[in-house]
Design an enzyme around this catalytic site. Structure first.
Site, PDB file in Angstrom:
ATOM      1  N   ARG A 123       0.815  -1.208  -0.125  1.00  0.00           N
ATOM      2  CA  ARG A 123       0.080   0.034   0.057  1.00  0.00           C
ATOM      3  C   ARG A 123       0.886   1.188  -0.009  1.00  0.00           C
ATOM      4  O   ARG A 123       0.560   2.304  -0.733  1.00  0.00           O
ATOM      5  CB  ARG A 123      -1.133  -0.010   1.154  1.00  0.00           C
ATOM      6  CG  ARG A 123      -1.927  -1.067   1.081  1.00  0.00           C
ATOM      7  CD  ARG A 123      -2.629  -1.521   2.223  1.00  0.00           C
ATOM      8  NE  ARG A 123      -3.854  -2.328   2.126  1.00  0.00           N
ATOM      9  CZ  ARG A 123      -4.475  -2.981   3.153  1.00  0.00           C
ATOM     10  NH1 ARG A 123      -4.263  -2.485   4.530  1.00  0.00           N
ATOM     11  NH2 ARG A 123      -5.524  -3.854   2.783  1.00  0.00           N
ATOM     12  N   SER A 269      15.802  30.174   8.767  1.00  0.00           N
ATOM     13  CA  SER A 269      16.691  29.964   9.996  1.00  0.00           C
ATOM     14  C   SER A 269      16.098  30.725  10.965  1.00  0.00           C
ATOM     15  O   SER A 269      15.561  31.620  10.995  1.00  0.00           O
ATOM     16  CB  SER A 269      18.020  30.714   9.751  1.00  0.00           C
ATOM     17  OG  SER A 269      18.767  30.554  10.863  1.00  0.00           O
ATOM     18  N   LYS A 275      19.102  33.789   5.511  1.00  0.00           N
ATOM     19  CA  LYS A 275      19.488  32.613   4.913  1.00  0.00           C
ATOM     20  C   LYS A 275      18.215  32.005   4.286  1.00  0.00           C
ATOM     21  O   LYS A 275      16.932  32.171   4.528  1.00  0.00           O
ATOM     22  CB  LYS A 275      19.697  31.459   5.784  1.00  0.00           C
ATOM     23  CG  LYS A 275      21.029  32.177   6.692  1.00  0.00           C
ATOM     24  CD  LYS A 275      21.569  30.628   7.544  1.00  0.00           C
ATOM     25  CE  LYS A 275      21.967  29.722   6.606  1.00  0.00           C
ATOM     26  NZ  LYS A 275      22.768  28.745   7.487  1.00  0.00           N
ATOM     27  N   ASN A 277      17.730  28.348   3.207  1.00  0.00           N
ATOM     28  CA  ASN A 277      18.452  27.041   3.140  1.00  0.00           C
ATOM     29  C   ASN A 277      17.643  26.079   2.225  1.00  0.00           C
ATOM     30  O   ASN A 277      16.668  26.161   1.910  1.00  0.00           O
ATOM     31  CB  ASN A 277      18.259  26.461   4.706  1.00  0.00           C
ATOM     32  CG  ASN A 277      19.058  27.393   5.679  1.00  0.00           C
ATOM     33  OD1 ASN A 277      20.273  27.708   5.454  1.00  0.00           O
ATOM     34  ND2 ASN A 277      18.452  27.624   7.046  1.00  0.00           N
ATOM     35  N   ARG A 308      11.422 -21.081  13.660  1.00  0.00           N
ATOM     36  CA  ARG A 308      11.211 -19.709  14.048  1.00  0.00           C
ATOM     37  C   ARG A 308      11.867 -19.252  15.018  1.00  0.00           C
ATOM     38  O   ARG A 308      12.184 -19.689  15.892  1.00  0.00           O
ATOM     39  CB  ARG A 308       9.668 -19.775  14.402  1.00  0.00           C
ATOM     40  CG  ARG A 308       8.600 -20.011  13.322  1.00  0.00           C
ATOM     41  CD  ARG A 308       7.230 -20.073  13.783  1.00  0.00           C
ATOM     42  NE  ARG A 308       6.868 -18.484  14.417  1.00  0.00           N
ATOM     43  CZ  ARG A 308       6.053 -18.490  15.513  1.00  0.00           C
ATOM     44  NH1 ARG A 308       5.899 -19.589  16.203  1.00  0.00           N
ATOM     45  NH2 ARG A 308       5.927 -17.329  15.791  1.00  0.00           N
TER      46      ARG A 308
END
Length: 372
Positions: A123, A269, A275, A277, A308
């Site tokens: 899925r 930031s 900034k 980023n 097992r």
């Protein structure tokens, strides 16, 4: 103070997978749904072979679909037996009365957990492959658009000879194609061996069980033959690394002093508002560093004792799910990154002269520019 349930994991420290479409497909509720689907499918398969009454299949399917199951209670009660199937079977038998005795007939807990994790993977894989197709399509367009965009190749961190950005994008595309091929090729079988892998209800039942769930029929019970898990681990680790290569290049090329590409929708930031980023590439890079370690745990479970094992199988559950989540997040982030990636050819050309080369490299650049 918080809307999160105590002890719950909503992904606060995992932003690299929080936005992926598969986040809901891999949560605890999704695993519970898959276990219930497996139990109901088993009863229907048994009814189809005359092993249980048809009414039992109807009752168990209805109980699995409509029954009220306490997820948190199952988590607490799972500890005593070491897995969640034991308390779930008890609750499902109660919900399916008067046919509760036919729930989980001939199966063992590992049959249900393994099958449920294959269902969860199937899925989740659909959306992952769909977004990988987006990544591949965007890289195809990028490579074509920049086949003649000259830039410096870099080897051992230093500028080497000229290349093109189109060639670099074509390399990213090849890795994405390889990742898609590997993920799509992994076989996801049901598990149905009974308490010791002896198929005590006959060899016909696994095929019926698989058909009910849309999974593959196993050649043998794979309680301690963990090829499906190992194959999946390898494909997920490869996918994370393939996208990690793209991210690593974007991170280098988007450095302030290089500036050859930039993320169209970067992140800010907390302390430096100027900034921009490269957040998508950062999150892909974080996923690429985690998935190989998770895959190592899954490969380690190949060395499982007896018919097992104790511990080897149990160790797989969370790493497998987390690897799925991280790869899904990386693919999602890669699709977003490429949708808005900004390429700066002028900076690429300007950077070709930064090393002051006057020899063969400069001549190659001049020749390439003359031929354009």
């Amino acid at each position: 103070m918080t809307s999160a349930e105590p002890g719950g994991d909503l992904g606060l420290l995992s932003p690299m997978r929080a936005a992926a479409e598969t986040a809901g497909d891999t949560g605890d509720a999704a695993v519970l749904r898959a276990m219930l689907d497996a139990e109901a499918a088993l009863t229907r398969a048994q009814a189809g072979l005359g092993l249980v009454p048809p009414e039992a299949a109807v009752a168990v399917t209805a109980a699995a679909r409509d029954g009220a199951f306490d997820l948190r209670g199952l988590v607490v009660r799972a500890r005593s037996g070491g897995n969640p199937v034991i308390p779930l079977v008890a609750d499902l038998r109660t919900a399916a009365r008067p046919y509760g005795e036919h729930v989980h007939l001939g199966a063992t807990s590992q049959d249900i957990v393994d099958t449920a994790l294959m269902l969860v993977t199937r899925r989740a894989r659909g959306p992952i492959l769909a977004e990988l197709d987006q990544v591949i399509a965007r890289l195809t367009a990028l490579a074509g658009a920049h086949r003649d965009t000259v830039m410096a190749a870099r080897t051992l961190t230093q500028q080497a000879v000229p290349t093109t950005f189109g060639l670099k994008a074509a390399g990213w595309r090849k890795l994405a194609l390889d990742a898609r091929d590997r993920l799509a090729a992994v076989t996801l079988p049901v598990q149905l061996g009974g308490p010791a892998g002896t198929l005590e209800q006959g060899v016909a039942l696994p095929g019926r069980f698989a058909a009910e769930l849309g999974l593959a029929e196993p050649v043998l019970p794979w309680h301690v033959l963990r090829t499906p898990i190992a194959d999946l681990a390898g494909a997920l680790a490869f996918a994370a690394g393939a996208l990690g290569k793209l991210a690593a290049d974007v991170l280098v090329l988007s450095r302030t002093e290089i500036g050859e590409v930039s993320e169209g929708v970067g992140g800010g930031s907390s302390s430096m508002p100027h900034k921009h980023n490269p957040v998508r590439a950062t999150m892909i890079a974080a996923a690429a560093r985690q998935v190989p370690a998770l895959a190592a745990i899954l490969y380690g479970s190949l060395a499982a004792e007896d018919e097992r094992p104790a511990g080897a199988w149990h160790a797989e559950w969370q790493p497998l799910r987390e690897a799925l989540r991280l790869v899904a997040g990386a693919v999602h982030d890669a699709a977003e990154l490429l949708a808005d990636l900004r390429v700066h050819p002028d900076r690429m050309r300007a950077n070709l002269t930064l090393d002051g080369t006057t020899g063969s490299a400069a001549e190659l650049v001049a020749r390439a520019l003359e031929e354009k």
